[in-house]
Design an enzyme around this catalytic site. Structure first.
Site, mmCIF file in Angstrom:
data_model
loop_
_atom_site.group_PDB
_atom_site.id
_atom_site.type_symbol
_atom_site.label_atom_id
_atom_site.label_comp_id
_atom_site.label_asym_id
_atom_site.label_seq_id
_atom_site.Cartn_x
_atom_site.Cartn_y
_atom_site.Cartn_z
ATOM 1 N N GLN A 169 -7.700 2.802 10.214
ATOM 2 C CA GLN A 169 -6.611 2.644 11.184
ATOM 3 C C GLN A 169 -6.376 3.953 11.939
ATOM 4 O O GLN A 169 -6.155 3.952 13.148
ATOM 5 C CB GLN A 169 -5.345 2.197 10.451
ATOM 6 C CG GLN A 169 -4.093 2.199 11.313
ATOM 7 C CD GLN A 169 -2.927 1.533 10.612
ATOM 8 O OE1 GLN A 169 -2.787 0.328 10.644
ATOM 9 N NE2 GLN A 169 -2.078 2.316 9.976
ATOM 10 N N GLY A 208 4.844 7.353 -0.072
ATOM 11 C CA GLY A 208 3.829 7.707 0.930
ATOM 12 C C GLY A 208 4.433 7.696 2.334
ATOM 13 O O GLY A 208 4.263 8.647 3.105
ATOM 14 N N HIS A 209 5.170 6.625 2.646
ATOM 15 C CA HIS A 209 5.853 6.574 3.954
ATOM 16 C C HIS A 209 6.837 7.735 4.079
ATOM 17 O O HIS A 209 6.930 8.367 5.130
ATOM 18 C CB HIS A 209 6.682 5.283 4.087
ATOM 19 C CG HIS A 209 5.895 4.023 4.137
ATOM 20 N ND1 HIS A 209 5.930 3.099 3.125
ATOM 21 C CD2 HIS A 209 5.077 3.509 5.091
ATOM 22 C CE1 HIS A 209 5.171 2.061 3.455
ATOM 23 N NE2 HIS A 209 4.637 2.286 4.635
ATOM 24 N N HIS A 221 7.592 3.253 0.609
ATOM 25 C CA HIS A 221 7.371 3.950 -0.659
ATOM 26 C C HIS A 221 7.261 5.451 -0.370
ATOM 27 O O HIS A 221 7.407 5.876 0.788
ATOM 28 C CB HIS A 221 6.136 3.393 -1.367
ATOM 29 C CG HIS A 221 4.919 3.327 -0.490
ATOM 30 N ND1 HIS A 221 4.279 4.455 -0.013
ATOM 31 C CD2 HIS A 221 4.242 2.271 0.024
ATOM 32 C CE1 HIS A 221 3.258 4.095 0.735
ATOM 33 N NE2 HIS A 221 3.207 2.772 0.781
ATOM 34 N N GLN A 248 -3.293 8.585 5.528
ATOM 35 C CA GLN A 248 -4.746 8.652 5.270
ATOM 36 C C GLN A 248 -5.257 7.418 4.521
ATOM 37 O O GLN A 248 -6.410 7.053 4.625
ATOM 38 C CB GLN A 248 -5.033 9.930 4.456
ATOM 39 C CG GLN A 248 -6.428 10.045 3.875
ATOM 40 C CD GLN A 248 -7.503 10.207 4.940
ATOM 41 O OE1 GLN A 248 -7.224 10.663 6.055
ATOM 42 N NE2 GLN A 248 -8.729 9.840 4.607
#
Ligand code: PAF
Length: 278
Positions: free
Chosen positions: A149, A32-33, A30, A144
């Site tokens: 992670q 974000g990636h 998406h 973020q």
């Protein structure tokens, strides 16, 4: 864009690429990636991505089988973004017969997501260390949204002297504030409408903090109230120290990370927001 599937192929294709930025993913890409892919070019000669739905980070009752795998669409996005190298391994390549090593990161991996999803961060750390060894990036980018992670990977890189600069890109949000996630596609229309409560809760806590509220319990209950107005089931609501993610009673001047995990039906959503020092 070169698509490589084996360890040897990947190392050979990586060798001439110079300073390499890397975005490890589980696909279902998406915006974000894609923003991480854009950031990964910064200061690097080339960008690599991986797409691998890593079975060892899913619990027995989690969504491994139904995790979305729109591989052709993902590859088209990476190609359009000018990515030079994509590592697209099978489970057998990453975990060949006889594979028997796991990385256990300590306390940072045990709280929050780690408490609800036992073994999850061991699976993440193990696969990320393998991906680093195979792709050999100089810089690796993580979102973020998965704040814990990012802390687990940083701890691992520091403790194991991995020569990779770990960087974190911001969470991208839908127009109503819902954090972008590959898992949002699971939400029914009703749950999708209610899922905005995570961001509403985070925003309410941020506003209270900006207004001087420092009591973590009070901030947590503001968030809980937003979730309680929906059918969401809270796994945790946390106000924690920014690096260690240890739970706080009072938000210190240096700020804190507010994070939460909420289930809508079978879909589990996480989100977070950093209260930064001012
Ligand atoms: O954030 C993810 O998509 C995964 O946890 C990662 C880092 C690709 C490891 O499988």
């Amino acid at each position: 864009m070169k698509i490589v599937r084996t360890v040897a192929e990947t190392r050979a294709a990586r060798a001439p690429l110079g300073r390499l930025g890397f975005v490890p993913t589980m696909g279902a890409l998406h915006d974000g990636h894609m923003s991480l892919i854009g950031l990964a070019r910064d200061g690097c000669d080339a960008v690599a991505a991986s797409i691998f739905v890593n079975p060892t980070q899913f619990g027995p009752n989690e969504d491994l089988a139904r995790y979305p795998r729109p591989i052709e669409a993902d590859l088209a996005k990476l190609e359009a973004a000018g990515v030079e190298l994509v590592f697209l391994p099978t489970v057998e390549i990453v975990y060949p017969a006889g594979f028997d090593t796991r990385i256990e990161v300590g306390a940072i991996a045990e709280r929050l997501e780690g408490a609800v999803r036992p073994g999850h961060f061991s699976g993440v750390a193990t696969v990320v260390s393998k991906l680093f060894n195979i792709v050999q990036p100089d810089v690796a980018w993580f979102g973020q949204k998965d704040v814990q992670q990012t802390r687990v990977v940083r701890q691992m890189v520091r403790d194991l002297d991995m020569p990779v600069d770990v960087r974190v890109g911001p969470t991208l949000r839908e127009a109503d504030g819902l954090a972008m996630s590959s898992r949002n596609v699971y939400l029914s229309a009703t749950d999708r409408a209610q899922a905005v409560a995570l961001y509403r809760g985070l925003s309410a806590a941020e506003a209270a903090w900006a207004g001087g509220q420092r009591d973590a319990a009070a901030l947590r209950s503001l968030i809980a109230a937003q979730i309680a107005a929906t059918t969401g089931v809270v796994d945790y609501i946390s106000i924690a120290e920014t690096n260690t993610l240890e739970e706080l009673e009072l938000v210190p001047p240096a700020g804190a990370v507010i994070s939460l995990a909420v289930r809508y039906g079978a879909t589990r959503l996480i989100d977070n927001l950093v209260l930064s020092a001012r």
